[in-house]
Design a protein around this motif. Sequence first.
Motif, PDB file in Angstrom:
ATOM      1  N   ILE A   1      47.361 -32.607   0.013  1.00 26.75           N
ATOM      2  CA  ILE A   1      48.405 -32.294   0.999  1.00 26.75           C
ATOM      3  C   ILE A   1      48.641 -30.788   1.049  1.00 26.75           C
ATOM      4  N   GLU A   2      48.581 -30.141  -0.100  1.00 24.01           N
ATOM      5  CA  GLU A   2      48.735 -28.683  -0.123  1.00 24.01           C
ATOM      6  C   GLU A   2      47.585 -27.996   0.614  1.00 24.01           C
ATOM      7  N   ASN A   3      46.389 -28.570   0.533  1.00 23.96           N
ATOM      8  CA  ASN A   3      45.265 -28.030   1.311  1.00 23.96           C
ATOM      9  C   ASN A   3      45.516 -28.194   2.802  1.00 23.96           C
ATOM     10  N   ALA A   4      46.136 -29.325   3.188  1.00 26.92           N
ATOM     11  CA  ALA A   4      46.471 -29.543   4.598  1.00 26.92           C
ATOM     12  C   ALA A   4      47.505 -28.532   5.073  1.00 26.92           C
ATOM     13  N   THR A   5      48.428 -28.134   4.178  1.00 24.83           N
ATOM     14  CA  THR A   5      49.437 -27.134   4.524  1.00 24.83           C
ATOM     15  C   THR A   5      48.797 -25.806   4.885  1.00 24.83           C
ATOM     16  N   ALA A   6      47.664 -25.500   4.249  1.00 22.44           N
ATOM     17  CA  ALA A   6      46.956 -24.260   4.571  1.00 22.44           C
ATOM     18  C   ALA A   6      46.393 -24.290   5.988  1.00 22.44           C
ATOM     19  N   ILE A   7      46.065 -25.495   6.482  1.00 20.64           N
ATOM     20  CA  ILE A   7      45.559 -25.642   7.850  1.00 20.64           C
ATOM     21  C   ILE A   7      46.703 -25.600   8.849  1.00 20.64           C
ATOM     22  N   ASP A   8      47.782 -26.310   8.528  1.00 17.36           N
ATOM     23  CA  ASP A   8      48.954 -26.376   9.402  1.00 17.36           C
ATOM     24  C   ASP A   8      50.197 -26.334   8.516  1.00 17.36           C
ATOM     25  N   PRO A   9      51.028 -25.299   8.587  1.00 20.29           N
ATOM     26  CA  PRO A   9      52.180 -25.150   7.685  1.00 20.29           C
ATOM     27  C   PRO A   9      53.152 -26.321   7.698  1.00 20.29           C
ATOM     28  N   LYS A  10      53.233 -27.048   8.793  1.00 21.16           N
ATOM     29  CA  LYS A  10      54.194 -28.155   8.857  1.00 21.16           C
ATOM     30  C   LYS A  10      53.739 -29.356   8.022  1.00 21.16           C
ATOM     31  N   LEU A  11      52.453 -29.419   7.656  1.00 21.46           N
ATOM     32  CA  LEU A  11      51.929 -30.561   6.912  1.00 21.46           C
ATOM     33  C   LEU A  11      52.196 -30.412   5.420  1.00 21.46           C
ATOM     34  N   ASN A  12      53.476 -30.379   5.062  1.00 26.29           N
ATOM     35  CA  ASN A  12      53.857 -30.277   3.656  1.00 26.29           C
ATOM     36  C   ASN A  12      54.223 -31.663   3.109  1.00 26.29           C
ATOM     37  N   VAL A  13      54.624 -31.710   1.847  1.00 28.94           N
ATOM     38  CA  VAL A  13      54.926 -32.991   1.201  1.00 28.94           C
ATOM     39  C   VAL A  13      56.077 -33.703   1.903  1.00 28.94           C
TER      40      VAL A  13
ATOM     41  N   THR B   1      44.546 -36.774   3.517  1.00 27.65           N
ATOM     42  CA  THR B   1      44.717 -37.230   2.136  1.00 27.65           C
ATOM     43  C   THR B   1      43.386 -37.601   1.489  1.00 27.65           C
ATOM     44  N   TYR B   2      42.280 -37.468   2.239  1.00 33.30           N
ATOM     45  CA  TYR B   2      40.959 -37.787   1.707  1.00 33.30           C
ATOM     46  C   TYR B   2      40.398 -36.607   0.920  1.00 33.30           C
ATOM     47  N   ASN B   3      39.330 -36.871   0.172  1.00 36.07           N
ATOM     48  CA  ASN B   3      38.604 -35.768  -0.451  1.00 36.07           C
ATOM     49  C   ASN B   3      37.822 -35.019   0.627  1.00 36.07           C
ATOM     50  N   ALA B   4      37.213 -33.909   0.257  1.00 37.44           N
ATOM     51  CA  ALA B   4      36.591 -33.028   1.242  1.00 37.44           C
ATOM     52  C   ALA B   4      35.502 -33.730   2.045  1.00 37.44           C
ATOM     53  N   ALA B   5      34.676 -34.535   1.372  1.00 37.30           N
ATOM     54  CA  ALA B   5      33.558 -35.187   2.062  1.00 37.30           C
ATOM     55  C   ALA B   5      34.050 -36.197   3.090  1.00 37.30           C
TER      56      ALA B   5
ATOM     57  N   LYS C   1      37.074 -36.381   4.408  1.00 39.78           N
ATOM     58  CA  LYS C   1      37.865 -35.707   5.442  1.00 39.78           C
ATOM     59  C   LYS C   1      36.959 -35.104   6.504  1.00 39.78           C
ATOM     60  N   GLU C   2      35.807 -34.593   6.082  1.00 37.96           N
ATOM     61  CA  GLU C   2      34.864 -34.002   7.031  1.00 37.96           C
ATOM     62  C   GLU C   2      34.338 -35.046   8.016  1.00 37.96           C
ATOM     63  N   LYS C   3      34.189 -36.304   7.555  1.00 37.32           N
ATOM     64  CA  LYS C   3      33.711 -37.359   8.445  1.00 37.32           C
ATOM     65  C   LYS C   3      34.695 -37.631   9.576  1.00 37.32           C
ATOM     66  N   ILE C   4      35.994 -37.489   9.281  1.00 36.98           N
ATOM     67  CA  ILE C   4      37.025 -37.816  10.271  1.00 36.98           C
ATOM     68  C   ILE C   4      37.405 -36.603  11.119  1.00 36.98           C
ATOM     69  N   LEU C   5      37.516 -35.438  10.479  1.00 34.68           N
ATOM     70  CA  LEU C   5      38.029 -34.252  11.174  1.00 34.68           C
ATOM     71  C   LEU C   5      36.994 -33.160  11.376  1.00 34.68           C
ATOM     72  N   GLY C   6      35.842 -33.294  10.736  1.00 31.32           N
ATOM     73  CA  GLY C   6      34.866 -32.207  10.739  1.00 31.32           C
ATOM     74  C   GLY C   6      33.989 -32.161  11.974  1.00 31.32           C
ATOM     75  N   THR C   7      32.923 -31.389  11.866  1.00 33.55           N
ATOM     76  CA  THR C   7      31.982 -31.172  12.963  1.00 33.55           C
ATOM     77  C   THR C   7      30.701 -31.943  12.696  1.00 33.55           C
ATOM     78  N   ALA C   8      30.217 -32.655  13.710  1.00 34.44           N
ATOM     79  CA  ALA C   8      28.999 -33.452  13.552  1.00 34.44           C
ATOM     80  C   ALA C   8      28.430 -33.779  14.925  1.00 34.44           C
ATOM     81  N   PRO C   9      27.144 -34.097  15.011  1.00 36.55           N
ATOM     82  CA  PRO C   9      26.582 -34.559  16.284  1.00 36.55           C
ATOM     83  C   PRO C   9      27.202 -35.906  16.660  1.00 36.55           C
ATOM     84  N   VAL C  10      27.463 -36.102  17.929  1.00 36.72           N
ATOM     85  CA  VAL C  10      28.015 -37.372  18.402  1.00 36.72           C
ATOM     86  C   VAL C  10      27.270 -37.809  19.649  1.00 36.72           C
ATOM     87  N   SER C  11      27.352 -39.093  19.945  1.00 33.51           N
ATOM     88  CA  SER C  11      26.731 -39.637  21.158  1.00 33.51           C
ATOM     89  C   SER C  11      27.519 -40.847  21.597  1.00 33.51           C
TER      90      SER C  11
END
Length: 369
Positions: free
Chosen positions: A39-51, A142-146, A148-158
């Motif tokens: 959650i603290e890592n999410a706060t770094a992305i968006d300040p409002k996403l605190n505990v 709330t996921y681990n880095a790997a 979280k990347e699947k849901i929010l990250g960058t990837a090829p899509v079709s």
Amino acid sequence: MTIVDRYITKKYLGTFSFMLVLLSIVVLVIDIQQKIPRIENATAIDPKLNVTYFLLHFYPFWIINLVVTFLAILVFISVIYFTSRMANNTEIVAIISSGASFHRFARPYLLTSFFIAIISLVVNHFVLPWANIKKNELEAYTYNAANKEKILGTAPVSAQLSKTEYIFINSWNKREKRGYGFVYQKFDKDRKMIYELKANDSYWDPAKKQFVLNSYLEKTINKNDTEKLAQGFELRKSYGQAPEELFPNELLGQNKTTPELIKFIDREREKGNSNLNTHLNEFHQRTSMPVSIIILSFLALSLSSQKKRGGLGINLALGISLAFIFVFSFEALKVVSENKSMAPALAMWLPNIVFFPVTLVLYLKRANQ
């Protein structure tokens, strides 16, 4: 309803409610402690996403999902607990000795478990999707880095819009809804391409519900194989669905009520979605889990209604062990189904199929003692 019926129903619902509150509090505290770094890592992305924000906008809906997931197990342990206490206090012997059959004694168990199952069924099909919409907005953080990347990250899509229309994006950021290398292709009934649209980059305009394509090139292929070209700096296109629907992740099916989920599954089946079994698991589990409440309630009754030398402790140990097996089997079968090794319907109903005859044999054996 007799005094005994009311007494058992009160015991049933009282113990179940206590277990429900206790589990929610304990699991909530443990989960928050584990996820604070993420959650603290999410706060770094968006300040409002605190505990505090997660406590107000994520965990209330997460708790609903948790309760629904473990409802059958809570019922199972609750019935074992209060029935074992009744057996140890010779209350069951007194009730049976008064002339009531074991089947009559079991009636309030059936009615109460059926009542909870009906509520669970309605919640699963119509209320839980609403809670999941709120929960899944923040779930990925709330996921681990790997993961979280699947849901929010960058990837090829079709996406396959229809039997003749396709979209490909070489690099699409799911959180920012922006991508590079956009291609749309349309074919005729003979699988010959008749139109192609390419763009260097694209993004989703939520206000107008359109894709904005920059530096685009259009190619129209005529029947005589001649080509008509057009290009420009910006082009807006609507493909009937938002990016979340065009390029669905594994959480999207959880957000839909059952009628919406059925339509979504039919559409994804036509598109050839490789994650279809994930959504089919969600669909079948919404009904199979409430049925488990009735089965496990009678299994618990059969196991704990007779006084044993080990008393309450041995019954609880047996109950928790069976509960673990039940939960583990569901989660394991989900993985098996998602790997396409078993049909989703069979995977989500198999624990009930296995536990029902076991419960029936134990119940009849207990009733005939």
